[in-house]
Design an enzyme around this catalytic site. Structure first.
Site, PDB file in Angstrom:
ATOM      1  N   LYS A  18      16.582   3.252  -7.660  1.00  0.00           N
ATOM      2  CA  LYS A  18      16.041   3.132  -6.307  1.00  0.00           C
ATOM      3  C   LYS A  18      17.080   3.591  -5.292  1.00  0.00           C
ATOM      4  O   LYS A  18      16.800   4.418  -4.421  1.00  0.00           O
ATOM      5  CB  LYS A  18      15.650   1.675  -6.052  1.00  0.00           C
ATOM      6  CG  LYS A  18      15.279   1.344  -4.616  1.00  0.00           C
ATOM      7  CD  LYS A  18      15.172  -0.174  -4.452  1.00  0.00           C
ATOM      8  CE  LYS A  18      15.146  -0.580  -2.994  1.00  0.00           C
ATOM      9  NZ  LYS A  18      13.869  -0.242  -2.335  1.00  0.00           N
ATOM     10  N   ILE A 427      -4.752  -8.600  12.514  1.00  0.00           N
ATOM     11  CA  ILE A 427      -4.774  -9.202  11.172  1.00  0.00           C
ATOM     12  C   ILE A 427      -3.683 -10.252  11.005  1.00  0.00           C
ATOM     13  O   ILE A 427      -3.668 -11.001  10.028  1.00  0.00           O
ATOM     14  CB  ILE A 427      -4.672  -8.094  10.085  1.00  0.00           C
ATOM     15  CG1 ILE A 427      -5.729  -7.017  10.333  1.00  0.00           C
ATOM     16  CG2 ILE A 427      -4.827  -8.632   8.676  1.00  0.00           C
ATOM     17  CD1 ILE A 427      -7.163  -7.513  10.399  1.00  0.00           C
ATOM     18  N   SER A 429       0.232 -10.124  11.494  1.00  0.00           N
ATOM     19  CA  SER A 429       1.632  -9.858  11.783  1.00  0.00           C
ATOM     20  C   SER A 429       1.768  -8.845  12.920  1.00  0.00           C
ATOM     21  O   SER A 429       0.923  -7.971  13.089  1.00  0.00           O
ATOM     22  CB  SER A 429       2.345  -9.331  10.541  1.00  0.00           C
ATOM     23  OG  SER A 429       1.723  -8.168  10.076  1.00  0.00           O
ATOM     24  N   GLU A 480       3.665 -13.968  12.938  1.00  0.00           N
ATOM     25  CA  GLU A 480       4.285 -14.070  11.594  1.00  0.00           C
ATOM     26  C   GLU A 480       5.760 -13.674  11.533  1.00  0.00           C
ATOM     27  O   GLU A 480       6.231 -13.153  10.515  1.00  0.00           O
ATOM     28  CB  GLU A 480       3.475 -13.251  10.560  1.00  0.00           C
ATOM     29  CG  GLU A 480       2.030 -13.704  10.437  1.00  0.00           C
ATOM     30  CD  GLU A 480       1.229 -12.951   9.364  1.00  0.00           C
ATOM     31  OE1 GLU A 480       1.826 -12.383   8.442  1.00  0.00           O
ATOM     32  OE2 GLU A 480      -0.007 -12.956   9.468  1.00  0.00           O
ATOM     33  N   ARG A 511       9.932   1.570  -5.753  1.00  0.00           N
ATOM     34  CA  ARG A 511       9.787   0.350  -4.979  1.00  0.00           C
ATOM     35  C   ARG A 511       9.441  -0.820  -5.886  1.00  0.00           C
ATOM     36  O   ARG A 511       8.558  -0.711  -6.733  1.00  0.00           O
ATOM     37  CB  ARG A 511       8.662   0.525  -3.949  1.00  0.00           C
ATOM     38  CG  ARG A 511       8.930  -0.218  -2.657  1.00  0.00           C
ATOM     39  CD  ARG A 511       7.666  -0.413  -1.908  1.00  0.00           C
ATOM     40  NE  ARG A 511       7.284  -1.805  -2.114  1.00  0.00           N
ATOM     41  CZ  ARG A 511       7.196  -2.681  -1.130  1.00  0.00           C
ATOM     42  NH1 ARG A 511       7.378  -2.307   0.105  1.00  0.00           N
ATOM     43  NH2 ARG A 511       6.882  -3.922  -1.378  1.00  0.00           N
ATOM     44  N   ASP A 595      -5.737 -15.254   4.156  1.00  0.00           N
ATOM     45  CA  ASP A 595      -5.677 -13.904   3.592  1.00  0.00           C
ATOM     46  C   ASP A 595      -5.863 -13.900   2.087  1.00  0.00           C
ATOM     47  O   ASP A 595      -5.214 -14.655   1.373  1.00  0.00           O
ATOM     48  CB  ASP A 595      -4.302 -13.274   3.885  1.00  0.00           C
ATOM     49  CG  ASP A 595      -4.134 -12.934   5.351  1.00  0.00           C
ATOM     50  OD1 ASP A 595      -5.136 -12.577   5.992  1.00  0.00           O
ATOM     51  OD2 ASP A 595      -2.994 -13.010   5.857  1.00  0.00           O
ATOM     52  N   CYS A 640      -7.105  -6.420   1.789  1.00  0.00           N
ATOM     53  CA  CYS A 640      -6.622  -5.055   1.927  1.00  0.00           C
ATOM     54  C   CYS A 640      -7.513  -4.185   1.053  1.00  0.00           C
ATOM     55  O   CYS A 640      -7.960  -4.633   0.014  1.00  0.00           O
ATOM     56  CB  CYS A 640      -5.198  -4.942   1.423  1.00  0.00           C
ATOM     57  SG  CYS A 640      -4.060  -5.903   2.399  1.00  0.00           S
ATOM     58  N   HIS A 691      -1.271   2.181   8.422  1.00  0.00           N
ATOM     59  CA  HIS A 691      -0.231   2.707   7.530  1.00  0.00           C
ATOM     60  C   HIS A 691       0.415   3.956   8.089  1.00  0.00           C
ATOM     61  O   HIS A 691       1.325   4.517   7.498  1.00  0.00           O
ATOM     62  CB  HIS A 691      -0.815   2.964   6.147  1.00  0.00           C
ATOM     63  CG  HIS A 691      -1.473   1.736   5.582  1.00  0.00           C
ATOM     64  ND1 HIS A 691      -2.792   1.433   5.829  1.00  0.00           N
ATOM     65  CD2 HIS A 691      -0.981   0.715   4.856  1.00  0.00           C
ATOM     66  CE1 HIS A 691      -3.079   0.279   5.249  1.00  0.00           C
ATOM     67  NE2 HIS A 691      -1.995  -0.177   4.656  1.00  0.00           N
TER      68      HIS A 691
HETATM   69  N1  GLN Z   1      -1.757 -11.559   7.707  1.00  0.00           N
HETATM   70  C1  GLN Z   1      -1.014 -10.574   6.997  1.00  0.00           C
HETATM   71  C2  GLN Z   1      -0.347  -9.616   7.968  1.00  0.00           C
HETATM   72  O1  GLN Z   1      -0.896  -9.348   8.973  1.00  0.00           O
HETATM   73  C3  GLN Z   1      -1.879  -9.795   6.051  1.00  0.00           C
HETATM   74  C4  GLN Z   1      -1.073  -8.826   5.238  1.00  0.00           C
HETATM   75  C5  GLN Z   1      -1.858  -8.108   4.180  1.00  0.00           C
HETATM   76  O2  GLN Z   1      -3.053  -8.037   4.229  1.00  0.00           O
HETATM   77  N2  GLN Z   1      -1.197  -7.527   3.227  1.00  0.00           N
HETATM   78  O3  GLN Z   1       0.699  -9.097   7.744  1.00  0.00           O
HETATM   79 ZN    ZN Z   2      -4.197  -6.121   4.580  1.00  0.00          ZN
END
Ligand code: GLN
Ligand code: ZN
Length: 750
Positions: A18, A427, A429, A480, A511, A595, A640, A691
């Site tokens: 890595k 969502i 964070s 978060e 990773r 989640d 996700c 992303h």
């Molecule tokens: N609540 C989490 C965030 O917003 C959800 C992360 C995820 O879905 N992988 O980071």
């Molecule tokens: Zn997600």
């Protein structure tokens, strides 16, 4: 008995690959230097296995990024856009794996998918009508010779052509059937090369055989292997399967001219019965996968011995080899790197290196080894919590049902929350900027006091709330900032968990993830998120959504126990998170998101097992988490990827009030299915892709929302990004969210 290992971890004991790869990508080291690191890792892996006394060691299990991608390059099944780049071969390979943006061009990466039921991801090869299959690579040969120079005559690992074709995406008019013969012929050329180089053994990995197969799959497999097996070039060929049993093709497979067949006795529920009912040819070797390559617990020698005795009623000892259930890629390197796990716990674990010793023990099991091992399974310290077990035993059927039913709750919540049409939210964070990470790491290292740590987070929460108010979002989150990882954070606050320092497992490329270990019965030590959510709520008059990780995701991203069922472990975690839900509610948090990012991940490979082996307990466990709340408390969940088109009724059965999911990159096919299935849960299909750093324009978002509205009832529609914002920069986040709010306003007014 002889012993065999399917494959070994390749990241390096200290993740050397890595770090070297990252340096190479940043231009800090040369290709030669990266290759040198790779060579060192390969050598050390071979020597380690040799010293542990393993008889059949694989070469070519190494990869700079992914073995499926290696196979694609080996046979030139690579889109021209990568081959055309004026770069070195290795750089072209990395361009396909990671994308390339620079002076030589601009190409996106090939997509990635989960490797069967693991958390490893492979690169999806792409086959177009002008793809010309041609064996050109020399990796298998050179890695064979490299091991040979160390005195080890390895078996050469190759991804089998059947699995390879089943995982390849055909984008033109050709299908797998049309190119199978060509590909098989190129494999034959490779066989001949290997044979000339002195190799005597090949291991063809065909894990796809453990999936549901239909007659055309079986025909494809036979077509390929008719060619390969009539052109063995003097090589001994092992057909290696893993991640389950091969019930759909067992009788065909054993009748083909393989020299050895590798079967999985750990995950393959039917493997033993297949063997007993159908027999096993006298002239073939059975490689019995009895040491679990996916989990970190010591092998139970008595149990394994009894499996081996049963096998021996069908296969003679001379024809029996013992092996791992799958590649050891899915477990960490070595327990030797763990200095913090107490010794009385440590002796219950076996990582990759320790599994080698197990194989050597098992290949010639001595009484004292057996006795020593037996003692481990008689008693494991601190894993029983009678209170937890009693609580699980006392779960009633009615605890899985939230009342009143959805429609009634929906009306109550609309009234009580008074949210606008098309409510906007995120969502959970917010960007994890350097200062946020620094605060956490300083606190962990004891460089700042708890008070300083908390004060900093509170300041961040307050800023985050102000920001969301200013942006104009309807349902706010605290951001978060206290979480490193959505599973580890909860694990740290639950009793029954053990954490490692260096137990890294490859997830994709180079990773890694470091899953915590469920050691014993799980319960909540103390309220986990309540203070943060309460504080966030105190900063605003708008609704604040509490943020939790659900039991299925927590377990799926941990190493699970093997002494109790997955169902039981999930129930224990569900009860712990249920306590947190009720505490949040008692503290005035009336919207709570649970989640389940990884719900889909452990869906069994066979459709017939989906419900009975998984969804039938995973979905009720989620309901157990929230069934105790008042009708006016709104439960959200988030997943996700929208890859749940085929399990929509199960998702609706989670009985959440709202679900948000990734939809921005998919073709909205999911929305059609939601409609067809009369999905009752309110939905927030993500309207932009988090992303990427790209800021979506208001027009684009309005257009996206209009498309969504064609398929979704207005009264059920939420507006949100498709996942958490933690990996994004602040600037693009603010711009994107402002546009999102503006778009929601526009459609409200229309
Ligand atoms: N609540 C989490 C965030 O917003 C959800 C992360 C995820 O879905 N992988 O980071
Ligand atoms: Zn997600």
């Amino acid at each position: 008995m002889k012993s065999s290992v399917i494959g070994f971890p390749r990241i390096g004991r200290d993740r050397e690959l890595k770090f070297a790869s990252e340096k190479f990508f940043r231009g800090e080291i040369s290709e030669d230097s990266l290759s040198e690191t790779a060579r060192e890792i390969r050598k050390s892996n071979i020597v380690t296995q040799k010293n542990a006394g393993i008889d059949l060691i694989s070469s070519n299990d190494f990869s700079f990024y992914d073995n499926v991608l290696d196979t694609a390059f080996l046979f030139q099944i690579v889109p021209q856009r990568y081959l055309d780049l004026d770069l070195s071969d290795l750089e072209k390979y990395f361009a396909a794996a990671r994308g390339y943006q620079g002076e030589k061009g601009n190409v996106k990466a090939l997509p990635m998918k989960k490797w069967f039921n693991t958390n490893y991801h492979y690169i999806v090869p792409e086959f177009s009508d002008d793809t010309k299959i041609e064996y050109i690579g020399n990796k298998p040969v050179s890695e064979y010779l490299e091991a040979k120079a160390l005195g080890v005559d390895t078996k050469v690992l190759l991804i089998g052509p059947f699995t390879f074709l089943k995982l390849t995406k055909f984008i033109g008019s050709k299908k797998a059937e049309d190119v199978a013969e060509d590909l098989a012929n190129e494999y034959v050329k490779l066989f001949s090369d290997l044979s000339s180089a002195g190799a005597s053994k090949i291991q063809l990995d065909e894990p796809y055989l453990v999936r549901d197969l239909d007659s055309s799959d079986i025909a494809l497999f036979k077509k390929i292997y008719d060619i390969l097996l009539s052109n063995k070039n003097g090589l001994s060929i092992t057909l290696q399967t893993y991640f389950g049993d091969i019930r759909d093709i067992y009788s065909e497979v054993v009748n083909l001219d393989f020299d050895a067949i590798g079967l999985d006795f750990v995950e393959g529920r039917k493997t033993l019965s297949l063997l007993k009912e159908n027999g096993f040819p006298k002239d073939k070797v059975l490689v019995a996968g009895v040491v679990n390559g996916k989990n970190i617990w010591k092998n139970d020698y008595s149990k394994t011995s009894s499996i081996l005795s049963e096998i021996k009623t069908v296969v003679s000892e001379d024809n029996l080899v013992i092996g791992t259930s799958c590649s050891l890629l899915h477990v960490p390197y070595t327990l030797a790197s763990e200095s913090k796990i107490p010794a009385e716990y440590k002796k219950h674990f076996a990582f990759a290196e320790e599994k080698l010793l197990e194989l050597s023990d098992l290949s010639n099991l001595k009484e004292e080894k057996l006795a020593e091992n037996k003692a481990l399974f008689e008693k494991r310290p601190d894993c029983v919590d009678e209170k937890v077990q009693a609580r699980v035993a006392a779960i009633k059927e009615s605890d899985y049902t939230r009342l009143p039913a959805f429609d009634e709750r929906e009306a109550i919540q609309k009234e009580k929350l008074g949210l606008p049409k098309f409510p906007t939210t995120t969502i959970g964070s917010f960007p994890q900027t350097a200062d946020v990470r620094k605060n956490r790491s300083e606190f962990r290292k004891g460089e700042i006091t708890k008070e300083e740590y908390v004060d900093f987070n509170k300041k961040k929460i307050e800023e985050c709330i102000r920001l969301q108010e200013e942006i104009g979002l309807d349902v706010l989150v605290h951001g978060e900032f206290e979480r490193n990882d959505m599973v580890e954070y909860f694990g740290e606050h639950l009793s029954g968990y053990v954490f490692t320092e260096k137990a890294w497992v490859l997830s994709y490329g180079t990773r890694c993830v470091k899953p915590p270990i469920v050691w014993g019965d799980v319960s909540r030590k103390e309220p986990i998120t309540v203070e943060w959510s309460k504080f966030a709520k105190s900063c605003t008059n708008k609704p604040v959504k509490g943020m939790l990780t659900g039991p299925v995701t927590i377990l799926n991203w941990s190493f699970p126990r093997e002494d109790i069922t997955i169902k039981e472990s999930i129930q224990q975690i569900a009860l712990a998170i249920r306590d947190e839900v009720l505490d949040l509610e008692a503290n005035g948090i009336n919207i709570i998101q649970i989640d389940e990012a990884a719900l889909r991940e452990k869906l069994p490979l066979r459709k017939s097992d989906w419900y009975s082996e998984y969804l039938d307990f995973a979905i009720p466990a989620f309901r157990l988490v929230h069934s105790g709340v008042k009708p006016e408390t709104q439960i959200h969940t988030h997943m996700c990827y929208s890859e749940f088109t085929d399990i929509i009724p199960a998702i609706d059965n989670m009985d959440a009030d709202v679900i948000t999911f990734e939809a921005s990159r998919s073709d909205m096919q999911i929305l059609d299915s939601l409609k067809e299935n009369h999905f009752k849960t309110e939905v927030g299909p993500g309207v932009y892709d988090i992303h990427s750093p790209r800021v979506p324009s208001v027009d684009e978002l309005v257009a996206q929302l209009s498309r969504i509205r064609e398929k979704t009832e207005d009264k059920k529609l939420w507006v949100n990004p498709d996942c958490g914002l933690k990996t994004r920069g602040e600037e693009e986040t603010v711009k994107s969210l402002k546009n999102l709010v503006a778009a929601a306003k526009i459609i409200r007014e229309k």
